[in-house]
Scaffold this motif. Structure first.
Motif, PDB file in Angstrom:
ATOM      1  N   ALA A  16       0.856  -1.234   0.136  1.00 29.52           N
ATOM      2  CA  ALA A  16       0.117  -0.066   0.164  1.00 29.52           C
ATOM      3  C   ALA A  16       0.946   1.418  -0.220  1.00 29.52           C
ATOM      4  CB  ALA A  16      -0.812   0.069   1.198  1.00 29.52           C
ATOM      5  N   ILE A  17       2.041   1.156   0.811  1.00 33.57           N
ATOM      6  CA  ILE A  17       3.000   2.232   0.541  1.00 33.57           C
ATOM      7  C   ILE A  17       3.662   2.554  -0.573  1.00 33.57           C
ATOM      8  CG2 ILE A  17       5.038   3.330   1.682  1.00 33.57           C
ATOM      9  CD1 ILE A  17       4.257   1.813   4.525  1.00 33.57           C
ATOM     10  N   ALA A  21       0.388   5.334  -0.505  1.00 32.72           N
ATOM     11  CA  ALA A  21      -0.170   5.570   0.594  1.00 32.72           C
ATOM     12  C   ALA A  21       0.782   6.167   1.803  1.00 32.72           C
ATOM     13  CB  ALA A  21      -0.930   4.692   1.145  1.00 32.72           C
ATOM     14  N   THR A  22       0.405   7.109   2.633  1.00 34.94           N
ATOM     15  CA  THR A  22       1.498   7.518   3.835  1.00 34.94           C
ATOM     16  C   THR A  22       1.370   6.330   4.616  1.00 34.94           C
ATOM     17  OG1 THR A  22      -0.350   8.467   4.978  1.00 34.94           O
ATOM     18  CG2 THR A  22       0.831   9.893   3.144  1.00 34.94           C
ATOM     19  N   HIS A  23       2.486   6.320   5.628  1.00 39.59           N
ATOM     20  CA  HIS A  23       2.476   5.364   6.598  1.00 39.59           C
ATOM     21  C   HIS A  23       1.187   5.263   7.449  1.00 39.59           C
ATOM     22  CE1 HIS A  23       7.186   4.985   6.765  1.00 39.59           C
ATOM     23  NE2 HIS A  23       6.616   4.985   5.482  1.00 39.59           N
ATOM     24  N   ARG A  24       0.680   6.556   7.906  1.00 37.51           N
ATOM     25  CA  ARG A  24      -0.421   6.677   8.663  1.00 37.51           C
ATOM     26  C   ARG A  24      -1.663   6.208   8.146  1.00 37.51           C
ATOM     27  NH1 ARG A  24      -0.156  10.094  13.638  1.00 37.51           N
ATOM     28  NH2 ARG A  24       1.873  11.053  13.411  1.00 37.51           N
ATOM     29  N   GLU A  25      -2.021   6.401   6.785  1.00 35.53           N
ATOM     30  CA  GLU A  25      -2.868   5.767   5.894  1.00 35.53           C
ATOM     31  C   GLU A  25      -2.719   4.298   5.770  1.00 35.53           C
ATOM     32  OE1 GLU A  25      -3.470   9.729   2.738  1.00 35.53           O
ATOM     33  OE2 GLU A  25      -2.471   7.875   2.263  1.00 35.53           O
ATOM     34  N   ALA A  26      -1.627   3.886   5.461  1.00 35.26           N
ATOM     35  CA  ALA A  26      -1.606   2.239   5.666  1.00 35.26           C
ATOM     36  C   ALA A  26      -1.817   1.766   6.970  1.00 35.26           C
ATOM     37  CB  ALA A  26      -0.255   1.949   5.086  1.00 35.26           C
ATOM     38  N   ASP A  28      -3.770   2.797   9.341  1.00 38.92           N
ATOM     39  CA  ASP A  28      -5.216   2.993   9.834  1.00 38.92           C
ATOM     40  C   ASP A  28      -5.837   2.056   8.852  1.00 38.92           C
ATOM     41  OD1 ASP A  28      -4.864   5.094  11.321  1.00 38.92           O
ATOM     42  OD2 ASP A  28      -5.226   6.687  10.090  1.00 38.92           O
ATOM     43  N   ARG A  29      -5.797   1.853   7.633  1.00 41.92           N
ATOM     44  CA  ARG A  29      -6.253   0.858   6.861  1.00 41.92           C
ATOM     45  C   ARG A  29      -6.334  -0.524   7.398  1.00 41.92           C
ATOM     46  NH1 ARG A  29      -4.558   0.050   0.554  1.00 41.92           N
ATOM     47  NH2 ARG A  29      -5.704  -1.953   0.029  1.00 41.92           N
ATOM     48  N   ALA A  34       1.357   3.393  13.146  1.00 44.54           N
ATOM     49  CA  ALA A  34       2.256   3.901  12.194  1.00 44.54           C
ATOM     50  C   ALA A  34       3.749   3.518  12.477  1.00 44.54           C
ATOM     51  CB  ALA A  34       2.181   5.394  12.039  1.00 44.54           C
TER      52      ALA A  34
END
Length: 120
Positions: A16-17, A21-26, A28-29, A34
């Protein structure tokens, strides 16, 4: 004791990264922290793999083991010095070890601290 998260999850998060995606987005997903994502990314960059490293075990006894001969010499010729006497002798050589560290060293090397009873 905690367990490492699966390699499959790590691969999906890092995928995903890689997809943007950012670390935080990944994080959360996929429901992870993080900080974990950052560690996995660093491990992937430095080692080229995402498998978790070993957990647990003794990581500090190597310090006293490096001075094995000095510890045995501090025990004296009869191997009858107390742990505090060994600590003092090692301290004079510039080696500082705690009571428990020396006690575990003795246990690993089967050095007992029991006094022998006199026999007639």
């Amino acid at each position: 004791m905690s367990r490492a998260l699966s390699v499959d999850l790590r691969v999906r998060v890092l995928g995903a990264i890689a997809a943007g995606a950012t670390h935080r987005e990944a994080a959360d997903r996929f429901g992870v922290s993080a900080a974990s994502v950052s560690r996995w990314r660093k491990r992937e960059r430095e080692l080229g793999e995402v498998r978790p490293g070993p957990l647990g075990g003794d990581r500090r006894s190597g310090r006293i083991e490096a001075h094995h001969d000095a510890v045995l010499a501090a025990l004296g010729p009869g191997r009858d010095a107390t742990i505090e006497e060994v600590r003092g002798s090692l301290a004079q050589q510039g080696l500082a070890f705690g009571f428990g560290t020396i006690q575990r060293f003795f246990a690993r090397h089967a050095i007992t601290r029991k006094k022998e009873r006199t026999r007639e």
